[in-house]
Design a protein around this motif. Structure first.
Motif, PDB file in Angstrom:
ATOM      1  N   UNK A 263       0.775  -1.231   0.000  1.00 24.28           N
ATOM      2  CA  UNK A 263       0.000   0.000   0.000  1.00 24.28           C
ATOM      3  C   UNK A 263       0.806   1.281   0.000  1.00 24.28           C
ATOM      4  N   UNK A 264       2.118   1.201  -0.211  1.00 18.66           N
ATOM      5  CA  UNK A 264       2.942   2.401  -0.269  1.00 18.66           C
ATOM      6  C   UNK A 264       2.751   3.121  -1.604  1.00 18.66           C
ATOM      7  N   UNK A 265       2.938   4.432  -1.580  1.00 18.84           N
ATOM      8  CA  UNK A 265       3.093   5.235  -2.791  1.00 18.84           C
ATOM      9  C   UNK A 265       4.597   5.281  -3.076  1.00 18.84           C
ATOM     10  N   UNK A 266       4.980   5.057  -4.339  1.00 17.06           N
ATOM     11  CA  UNK A 266       6.395   4.986  -4.698  1.00 17.06           C
ATOM     12  C   UNK A 266       6.662   5.916  -5.878  1.00 17.06           C
ATOM     13  N   UNK A 267       7.702   6.742  -5.752  1.00 16.49           N
ATOM     14  CA  UNK A 267       8.039   7.658  -6.828  1.00 16.49           C
ATOM     15  C   UNK A 267       9.536   7.825  -6.986  1.00 16.49           C
ATOM     16  N   UNK A 268       9.922   8.485  -8.083  1.00 19.88           N
ATOM     17  CA  UNK A 268      11.328   8.811  -8.307  1.00 19.88           C
ATOM     18  C   UNK A 268      11.443  10.291  -8.625  1.00 19.88           C
TER      19      UNK A 268
END
Length: 410
Positions: A263-268
């Motif tokens: 359920x994490x939000x992941x970005x770069x």
């Protein structure tokens, strides 16, 4: 053994684990009228240790005899101890000390325990998190002098060549819901601008500037523009060729897949370029991707960067913007990076992790991960290896038939 009324009794059961032992013991105690105050169970290599704290006021006088007989029937050792029903430790703040290494030797763990004790702390509990790709343990510690413990553990980490993280072992640690990463030398093994420079025939010059910029010796924006100017005239088709050459850091897919499943939000956020971060966003299913825009005219790179450069300050701003957009407080964010360009972002996040980082970054980050496996960061978040394995097994089909973006060593 005579049991005095109102005196809590700690029952410790140990031996080979088997189904229904805990249920049977609790049923026996319940039928005797015992009141359960606390309980903990641990199984290591099929060896059970079960502690049950009960009050026996009004309980059947034969409960101790019955428990001993039950233990004899099942080949279990049973010990009794009269203890206080409340502990002086009950209200004390716990810290999670996560230790990982490859290898992680008994002497290294002994050095960690010595650092905790030397600063007035006490280890309350130890849980093994993983054995692959690294060995990792979580130590729940009642700290004495927390800052002194951090310093001592930092020295141990350096001397033993292991990684140690210290976090408050409370809701804040478990509530972290957003992870933002750097790309070059973090999510991927490569430095994209150096791959582009290789296509343009100027890789040595660009690599030298990159190394100085990541070590904090050069202003990032100025050094980026200087490197991009060396790419002027490069055929736009080189972008596609470079995109096919980039290699994910070992464990990158597992890392992102596990975070997303939990359920994490992941970005770069990258000081690199949008054609590559956009590709990674699609390939890995990332939620956010930000980078610099290369100007292309008549099918060739002009040597210029369009718009605001994603530099050190901009990375921290983007972390905050993503957190706001997702409704996540900064205290519940994790930032991962390796270079000086990541320092502001690492400082702004609830937890800043220096991943195989330059010395200037290692010295300032909350914690470090120095093994070459991106998924080792999961253990710093308290995620167990067994949970990672379940996610990997559930989504194994995703890894099949992927022509590009392959992890190194996969």
């Amino acid at each position: 053994m005579t049991v005095e009324p109102n005196l809590p009794l700690l029952i410790r059961v140990s031996g080979r684990d088997r189904p229904s032992l805990t249920r049977d013991l609790l049923q026996l105690l319940g039928s005797a009228g015992a009141v359960l105050e606390d309980m903990e169970q641990l199984v290591v290599r099929e060896r059970l240790t079960l502690d049950v704290l009960v009050r026996l006021d009004g309980a059947d006088d034969g409960v101790v005899r019955d428990v001993l007989f039950w233990g004899f029937q099942h080949g279990m050792k049973v010990d009794f101890e009269r203890v206080a029903s409340t502990s002086s430790r009950a209200g004390l703040m716990r810290h999670a000390v996560t230790v990982l290494g490859r290898p992680l030797t008994p002497s290294s763990l002994a050095a960690v325990a010595e650092a905790v004790a030397a600063t007035g702390g006490n280890i309350d509990r130890i849980v093994r998190l993983a054995t692959e790709p690294v060995t990792a343990y979580d130590l729940v510690v009642i700290a004495g002098d927390v800052e002194a413990m951090r310093r001592e553990l930092g020295a141990v980490a350096q001397a033993e060549r292991i990684d140690v993280a210290v976090q408050v072992n409370g809701l804040e640690r478990r509530a972290k819901r957003l992870v933002v990463m750097d790309v070059d030398s973090t999510l991927i093994v490569d430095e994209v601008i150096e791959l582009l420079a290789d296509e343009a025939g100027c890789e040595p010059e660009v690599a030298a500037i990159t190394a100085r910029a990541m070590a904090g010796e050069l202003d990032f924006e100025g050094s980026l523009r200087e490197r991009v100017r060396l790419l002027a005239g490069l055929d736009e088709a080189a972008i596609d060729r470079v995109r096919a050459r980039i290699r994910l850091t070992p464990g990158a897919r597992t890392f992102v897949r596990t975070l997303k499943r939990l359920g994490f939000v992941v970005g770069v956020v990258s000081g690199g370029f949008t054609p590559f971060t956009d590709f990674l966003r699609v390939d890995l299913g990332l939620d956010h991707a930000h980078a610099n825009t290369l100007e292309v005219r008549d099918g060739r790179l002009t040597g210029e960067v369009l718009g605001t450069v994603v530099d050190r300050a901009r990375k921290a701003e983007l972390l905050a913007e993503i957190a706001t957009a997702e409704g996540v407080p900064l205290s519940q964010t994790v930032a991962v990076g390796d270079g000086a360009n990541d320092l502001d972002m690492l400082a702004a996040a609830g937890l800043g992790i220096a991943f195989n980082a330059k010395p200037v970054v290692r010295a300032q980050a909350d914690t470090t991960v120095s093994v070459p496996y991106l998924d080792a960061i999961l253990f710093m978040l308290g995620i167990r290896g067994a949970d990672v394995e379940r996610v990997t097994a559930a989504e194994n089909a995703v890894a099949a038939g992927r022509p590009v973006g392959t992890e190194v060593g996969a």
